[in-house]
Design a protein around this motif. Structure first.
Motif, mmCIF file in Angstrom:
data_model
loop_
_atom_site.group_PDB
_atom_site.id
_atom_site.type_symbol
_atom_site.label_atom_id
_atom_site.label_comp_id
_atom_site.label_asym_id
_atom_site.label_seq_id
_atom_site.Cartn_x
_atom_site.Cartn_y
_atom_site.Cartn_z
ATOM 1 N N SER A 169 0.843 -1.196 0.000
ATOM 2 C CA SER A 169 0.000 0.000 0.000
ATOM 3 C C SER A 169 0.877 1.245 0.000
ATOM 4 C CB SER A 169 -0.922 0.008 1.217
ATOM 5 O OG SER A 169 -1.819 -1.088 1.168
ATOM 6 N N VAL A 170 0.530 2.216 -0.874
ATOM 7 C CA VAL A 170 1.348 3.417 -1.047
ATOM 8 C C VAL A 170 0.675 4.636 -0.417
ATOM 9 C CG1 VAL A 170 2.461 4.937 -2.723
ATOM 10 C CG2 VAL A 170 2.336 2.460 -3.163
ATOM 11 N N ARG A 171 -0.543 4.937 -0.861
ATOM 12 C CA ARG A 171 -1.244 6.101 -0.311
ATOM 13 C C ARG A 171 -2.720 6.015 -0.666
ATOM 14 N NH1 ARG A 171 1.302 8.442 -4.930
ATOM 15 N NH2 ARG A 171 -0.203 9.372 -6.405
ATOM 16 N N ARG A 172 -3.465 6.966 -0.102
ATOM 17 C CA ARG A 172 -4.895 7.012 -0.352
ATOM 18 C C ARG A 172 -5.203 7.830 -1.608
ATOM 19 N NH1 ARG A 172 -7.141 8.178 5.813
ATOM 20 N NH2 ARG A 172 -6.524 6.129 6.699
ATOM 21 N N VAL A 173 -6.236 7.412 -2.296
ATOM 22 C CA VAL A 173 -6.710 8.119 -3.484
ATOM 23 C C VAL A 173 -8.191 8.414 -3.255
ATOM 24 C CG1 VAL A 173 -7.140 7.953 -5.952
ATOM 25 C CG2 VAL A 173 -5.046 6.959 -4.984
ATOM 26 N N PHE A 174 -8.565 9.696 -3.212
ATOM 27 C CA PHE A 174 -9.926 10.080 -2.851
ATOM 28 C C PHE A 174 -10.811 10.285 -4.082
ATOM 29 C CE2 PHE A 174 -7.746 10.954 1.064
ATOM 30 C CZ PHE A 174 -8.690 10.700 2.045
ATOM 31 N N PHE A 175 -12.053 9.839 -3.938
ATOM 32 C CA PHE A 175 -13.064 10.112 -4.969
ATOM 33 C C PHE A 175 -13.578 11.530 -4.743
ATOM 34 C CE2 PHE A 175 -13.178 5.487 -4.563
ATOM 35 C CZ PHE A 175 -13.129 5.085 -5.893
ATOM 36 N N THR A 176 -13.515 12.335 -5.787
ATOM 37 C CA THR A 176 -13.879 13.745 -5.635
ATOM 38 C C THR A 176 -15.041 14.175 -6.526
ATOM 39 O OG1 THR A 176 -12.238 14.368 -7.304
ATOM 40 C CG2 THR A 176 -11.535 14.372 -4.993
ATOM 41 N N ARG A 177 -15.438 13.310 -7.456
ATOM 42 C CA ARG A 177 -16.468 13.735 -8.405
ATOM 43 C C ARG A 177 -17.351 12.544 -8.772
ATOM 44 N NH1 ARG A 177 -15.242 16.347 -14.384
ATOM 45 N NH2 ARG A 177 -17.370 17.046 -14.855
ATOM 46 N N ALA A 178 -18.642 12.825 -8.920
ATOM 47 C CA ALA A 178 -19.588 11.777 -9.311
ATOM 48 C C ALA A 178 -20.326 12.220 -10.565
ATOM 49 C CB ALA A 178 -20.573 11.493 -8.190
ATOM 50 N N LEU A 179 -20.355 11.349 -11.559
ATOM 51 C CA LEU A 179 -21.025 11.631 -12.827
ATOM 52 C C LEU A 179 -22.190 10.674 -13.002
ATOM 53 C CD1 LEU A 179 -17.859 11.980 -15.087
ATOM 54 C CD2 LEU A 179 -19.155 13.823 -13.993
#
Length: 311
Positions: A256-266
Motif C-alpha cells: 500500500s502506497v497512499r490514499r486516493v480520494f473520490f472527488t467527483r460523481a457523474l
C-alpha cells in the motif's frame, strides 16, 4: 342308421349351444379393480374386470364415494369416465367404481373393492437458491428453485429487499416465472446493492437468499503518469477513498502506497453513478492497482479491487 341319427343329434345340440352363447347377457367373473394412489390430486383408473357373454361388449363407469369403511356409498356427480381425479371432497373417504357391461342380450353390473382412505395433498413447499452469492455491479445472478407438491405451470413471483433500500421501497417484484413439469423454475436478476431475494407461489414463500455486490472499479491511464479511477455503482463514492498499491517483485505481494480520494460523481443510465478519482503515480513501470476497503465503500457494497496498470 343309428350312427347317422346320433351324428345329427350332436350337430343339433352344438348349434343350439352356440345360439345360447351368442345371446347371453354379460356376467362378471373377475370383479373390477382400481389402480392409482389414493391421494388428493392424483388420478385413479378403473379396470372393468373380466366378463363372460356375447360380444361385442361395452362398459360404462360410475365412481362412488364411500365412508371410511368402504360402505354407505353414493354416486359422484359427473364421475362417469374410466379415470377419476381425486378432490378435496374425497379426503378421508374411500372410493369404489361400479361397472356396467352391456351387449345385445342385456347388461350386468359389478363393483370394485374400496380404495384405501384418500389422503390429503402434502403441504406445498418452495425452495430458492442462487448461482453465486457475490456479483460485480452490473452483472446478473441466476436464481433457481422448485415448488414441491405444486402443479406444472404454477406462477412464481420473485421479490427483492435491497439493503439499503432505494426510493423508500422496501420490497418489490423483480421477476416472475412458471414452474416446469417437475416444479422447477429459474430467473435472472441484476442486484444494485446487497439484496435479499424471496420466491412465492400462492400462499407459500421461500426462505431468503442473499446476494452481495462489489462496485465495479476501473483504472485507466489518462496522461503521463496520470491515472483515473472510476467506481461504478448505484450510490456515490465521493468522500471515500481507495488505497493505491504497487506490486513488489522481491516480496511478491502488494504494498500500500497512499490514499486516493473520490472527488467527483457523474451520472450515467439511472440508477448508475460513476464516482471518479484522479491521481499521479510514477513507479518505473511497476504494476499498480487500487483497493477500496469495506470501510470506504458505499452502504450495501463489499470491498473491491481495480484492474492492474503499469505506472
Amino acid at each position: 342308421m343309428k350312427k347317422r341319427l346320433i351324428g345329427i343329434l350332436i350337430v343339433m345340440l352344438v348349434g343350439t349351444g352356440s345360439a345360447v352363447a351368442a345371446t347371453t347377457a354379460p356376467r362378471n367373473t373377475v370383479r373390477p379393480t382400481i389402480s392409482g394412489t389414493a391421494r388428493q390430486g392424483d388420478l385413479l383408473t378403473a379396470d372393468p374386470g373380466t366378463w363372460s357373454g356375447a360380444q361385442p361388449m361395452t362398459f360404462a363407469y360410475q365412481w362412488r364415494r364411500c365412508d371410511t369403511n368402504g360402505a354407505n356409498c353414493s354416486n359422484i356427480g359427473g364421475a362417469t369416465s374410466k379415470t377419476y381425479t381425486l378432490t378435496s371432497a374425497d379426503v378421508g373417504n374411500k372410493l369404489r367404481v361400479r361397472v356396467r357391461a352391456s351387449n345385445s342380450a342385456g347388461s350386468g353390473t359389478a363393483t370394485s373393492l374400496p380404495t384405501a382412505g384418500v389422503a390429503g395433498q402434502p403441504p406445498q413447499s418452495l425452495s430458492l437458491h442462487t448461482g453465486r452469492s457475490v456479483v460485480v455491479y452490473g452483472g446478473s445472478v441466476n436464481l433457481f428453485g422448485a415448488v414441491a407438491n405444486g402443479q406444472p405451470g404454477e406462477a412464481v413471483t420473485v421479490t427483492e429487499h435491497q439493503v439499503p433500500s432505494f426510493n423508500g421501497v422496501d420490497v418489490r417484484t423483480v421477476a416472475t416465472a412458471q414452474t416446469a413439469t417437475d416444479g422447477s423454475f429459474s430467473v435472472d436478476v441484476r442486484p444494485l446493492v446487497h439484496t435479499l431475494y424471496r420466491a412465492s407461489a400462492g400462499q407459500t414463500t421461500s426462505d431468503a437468499v442473499s446476494v452481495n455486490v462489489r462496485p465495479r472499479l476501473s483504472l485507466a491511464r489518462i496522461g503521463s503518469h496520470r491515472f483515473a479511477l472510476r467506481a461504478t455503482a448505484a450510490l456515490s463514492f465521493v468522500g471515500k477513498y481507495g488505497v493505491l498499491q504497487r506490486w513488489n517483485l522481491r516480496r511478491h505481494h502488494w504494498i500500500s502506497v497512499r490514499r486516493v480520494f473520490f472527488t467527483r460523481a457523474l451520472g450515467a443510465t439511472p440508477p448508475t453513478i460513476n464516482s471518479r478519482a484522479v491521481f499521479r503515480a510514477r513507479f518505473g513501470g511497476a504494476r499498480i492497482r487500487v483497493f477500496v476497503p469495506r470501510s470506504q465503500v458505499a452502504p450495501g457494497y463489499l470491498a473491491a479491487v481495480s484492474n492492474i496498470r503499469s505506472a
